[in-house]
Design an enzyme around this catalytic site. Structure first.
Site, PDB file in Angstrom:
ATOM      1  N   SER A 152     -54.354 -23.978  28.065  1.00  9.34           N
ATOM      2  CA  SER A 152     -54.868 -22.656  28.399  1.00  9.34           C
ATOM      3  C   SER A 152     -53.730 -21.652  28.570  1.00  9.34           C
ATOM      4  CB  SER A 152     -55.746 -22.738  29.655  1.00  9.34           C
ATOM      5  OG  SER A 152     -56.411 -21.530  29.876  1.00  9.34           O
ATOM      6  N   ASP A 299     -56.673 -15.083  26.791  1.00  5.98           N
ATOM      7  CA  ASP A 299     -55.563 -15.979  27.101  1.00  5.98           C
ATOM      8  C   ASP A 299     -55.341 -16.869  25.880  1.00  5.98           C
ATOM      9  OD1 ASP A 299     -57.874 -17.493  27.405  1.00  5.98           O
ATOM     10  OD2 ASP A 299     -57.118 -18.637  29.094  1.00  5.98           O
ATOM     11  N   ASP A 301     -55.941 -19.863  24.784  1.00  2.89           N
ATOM     12  CA  ASP A 301     -57.006 -20.647  24.146  1.00  2.89           C
ATOM     13  C   ASP A 301     -58.314 -19.874  24.070  1.00  2.89           C
ATOM     14  OD1 ASP A 301     -57.587 -20.845  26.887  1.00  2.89           O
ATOM     15  OD2 ASP A 301     -58.487 -22.831  26.662  1.00  2.89           O
ATOM     16  N   ASP A 303     -60.519 -18.676  26.085  1.00  6.36           N
ATOM     17  CA  ASP A 303     -61.733 -18.892  26.872  1.00  6.36           C
ATOM     18  C   ASP A 303     -61.872 -17.847  27.981  1.00  6.36           C
ATOM     19  OD1 ASP A 303     -59.765 -19.866  28.569  1.00  6.36           O
ATOM     20  OD2 ASP A 303     -60.822 -21.723  29.067  1.00  6.36           O
TER      21      ASP A 303
END
Length: 553
Positions: A152, A299, A301, A303
């Site tokens: 992440s 961000d 990734d 999500d």
């Protein structure tokens, strides 16, 4: 020369553990790293790598790349995959995704090799893609589980391993404990069967098209005139987000050139998190230069979604996660019908409960984390957490059973475009909500420590000597979350209900050596909203001062 177990400067058990690791490690990079440490007799570095291990929990695994059980590496990942295979059993179907961090693609293929070797069927996403696309694919393909390799918004040297169950949401107890126990029982990874008798299917671009079709079916209205500055922060969001915006009828967002393409070293930011100071500077500069109406960021990734409104003076007002959550909630509620629920966490703003009550929909409150939000109850059409994570639904439910930074970005853009058509901005909509429900202002206070016992001691002090007043507000009630207040699972935390509907939650972080405090004040708006915001800022500062003194950190 490799030291012997009798070397005076290196513990013999460490050397033996390192040798056992070397004997099974398939990665030349970590083998070279470990060999060099042994040759240097670097006992501190060896202790750091072999004195503990990454624990598999509800967030899966996450840690720094490197050799040894206390690092993310191919051995750690193969053991995790073998543990997951044991819990699922042969014949089950697992979807595997990955981001663009160092080793992510290698870890994804190692996972596929171990799972297929254990007789499971796997589907591998075609390239580095957003985490919400993996969560979507698990349900869309009717799989039994999913794995995505991502850290992440962690620092560049980190990577992670997140597991989803067949409902497309992150695992929760007791599944995490079952997988962890199975991992502990795994032997040498070089003795694991690989590449069959199960099957590997390499998915094509069609799965991305299916995801885009799902998120563009959300309630987005018909306003599309909007100029957007966007950054994926060197992550994997840009291509999928751009495709979704074009499919929904928006112009392509203007991406920050220096941050548009995936780069696992994140060269332009000190920390790849849109909430960190400086992370949004290039996007704000682009918005100012191009006259954008809105600033969006994912961000790495994709999500999570950060939102900003450019101001006339060339600055940008970044919205808090709670502010975006309130705007999205009201939009979703007014564009859906029937028996619905909206949900958030115990550390997010209480504004959502007021919005739900005003619109006659059910409200759920959960522990922190989307793994809990998604399980809030039937009819869930919207969930959010204050850490800029949102899941948007429609009358047919949530297309992604996890936070989705792309679906959220689309919906925020739709709200902003509709406001622009009326000569307004998101800031005007926030003022409307403040007048309607009272101004709900939130902030955080966090303490990073080197010694975790400091956090334990601080929580003990608060329990033994609870404050009677915080920031001029009387403490009217204290919920000890260790006792499972309100039917929630027990968790280490304290919630102070203060006079004037203000609130403070104190809890240790589940992922970092931090004690985190979540503050909220509610101010009635009788005149200008700006005056209420000034009073709220003063109240929050007073709360921070008193809370810092009470914690003694």
């Amino acid at each position: 020369m490799t030291p012997t177990a009798n070397s005076p400067d290196v513990d013999g058990d460490l050397i033996e553990a390192a040798r056992r690791w070397l004997a099974q490690d398939p990665d030349p990079d970590t083998r070279a790293e470990l060999t060099a440490l042994m040759e240097r007799q670097d006992s501190a570095a060896l202790q750091d790598r072999f004195g503990g291990k990454l624990e598999f929990g509800t967030a899966g695994l996450r840690g720094e790349l490197g050799a040894g059980p206390n690092r993310m590496n191919r051995v750690t990942v193969m053991r995790a995959a073998a543990g997951l295979a044991k819990v699922l059993g042969p014949g089950k179907h697992v979807v595997i995704g990955y981001d663009a961090r160092h080793k992510s693609d290698v870890f994804a293929r190692d996972t596929a090799a171990v799972l297929t070797g254990a007789g499971l069927h796997t589907s591998l996403l075609p390239r580095p893609l957003p985490t919400p696309l993996l969560a979507f694919a698990v349900r869309h393909l009717d799989a039994d589980a999913g794995v995505t390799v991502t850290a992440s918004h962690n620092p560049p040297r980190d990577n992670g391993y997140k597991v989803y169950w067949g409902d497309g949401s992150q695992i929760v107890p007791p599944i995490d404990s079952e997988i962890s126990a199975a991992i502990d029982a795994v032997g040498r990874v070089d003795e694991l069967p690989l590449h069959g008798p199960g099957t590997l299917t390499e998915l094509g671009e069609g799965i991305i098209d299916d995801y885009i079709e799902a998120v563009t079916s959300l309630p987005l209205g018909d306003a599309r005139d909007l100029r957007i500055a966007y950054t994926p922060l060197h992550g994997v969001g840009a291509a999928t987000l751009t495709g979704a915006f074009l499919a929904a009828g928006f112009d392509s967002p203007m991406a920050v050139e220096e941050q548009r393409d995936p780069d696992p070293d994140f060269p332009t930011v000190s920390f790849p998190n849109p909430e960190e100071p400086g992370a949004m500077d290039l996007a704000i500069a682009l918005a100012t230069k191009q006259g954008a109406d809105l600033v969006l960021a994912n961000d790495p990734d994709a999500d999570r979604c950060a939102v900003g409104v450019p101001l006339a003076d060339g600055t940008c007002r970044m919205l808090t996660g709670d502010e975006v959550g309130g705007l999205l909630a009201e939009h979703v509620i007014t564009h859906t019908t029937g028996d619905r629920m909206v949900a958030t966490t115990i550390v997010s703003s209480t504004l959502l409960s007021k919005i739900a009550q005003a619109h006659g929909v059910r409200y759920g409150e959960t522990l922190t984390g989307f793994k809990w939000i998604i399980k809030a109850g039937p009819g869930l059409v919207f969930g959010y957490e204050e850490a800029i994570g949102y899941s948007i639904g429609s009358d047919t439910g949530l297309p992604v059973h996890d936070k989705d930074g792309i679906g959220a970005a689309l919906t925020v853009a739709a709200i902003a475009a509709a406001a622009k058509r009326d000569g307004r901005t998101l800031l005007d909509l926030l003022d409307d909500q403040a007048r309607r429900y009272g101004l709900h202002a939130t902030s955080q206070l966090s303490f990073r420590v080197a010694d975790l016992s400091l956090i334990t001691d601080a929580m003990s002090r608060l329990r033994a000597n609870p404050p009677a007043v915080l920031g001029g507000h009387a403490v009217e009630h204290i919920d000890d979350l260790n006792k499972g207040e309100g039917g929630l699972p027990p968790t280490d935390g304290l919630r102070y209900r203060l006079s004037g509907n203000s609130r403070v939650v104190v809890r240790p972080s589940g992922t970092e050596p931090k004690l985190k405090c979540y503050l909220e004040v509610v101010v009635s708006v009788t005149g200008e909203v700006s005056d209420a915001r000034a009073r709220a800022a003063q109240d929050l500062n007073a709360l921070k001062a008193d809370l810092s003194a009470a914690l003694g950190l």
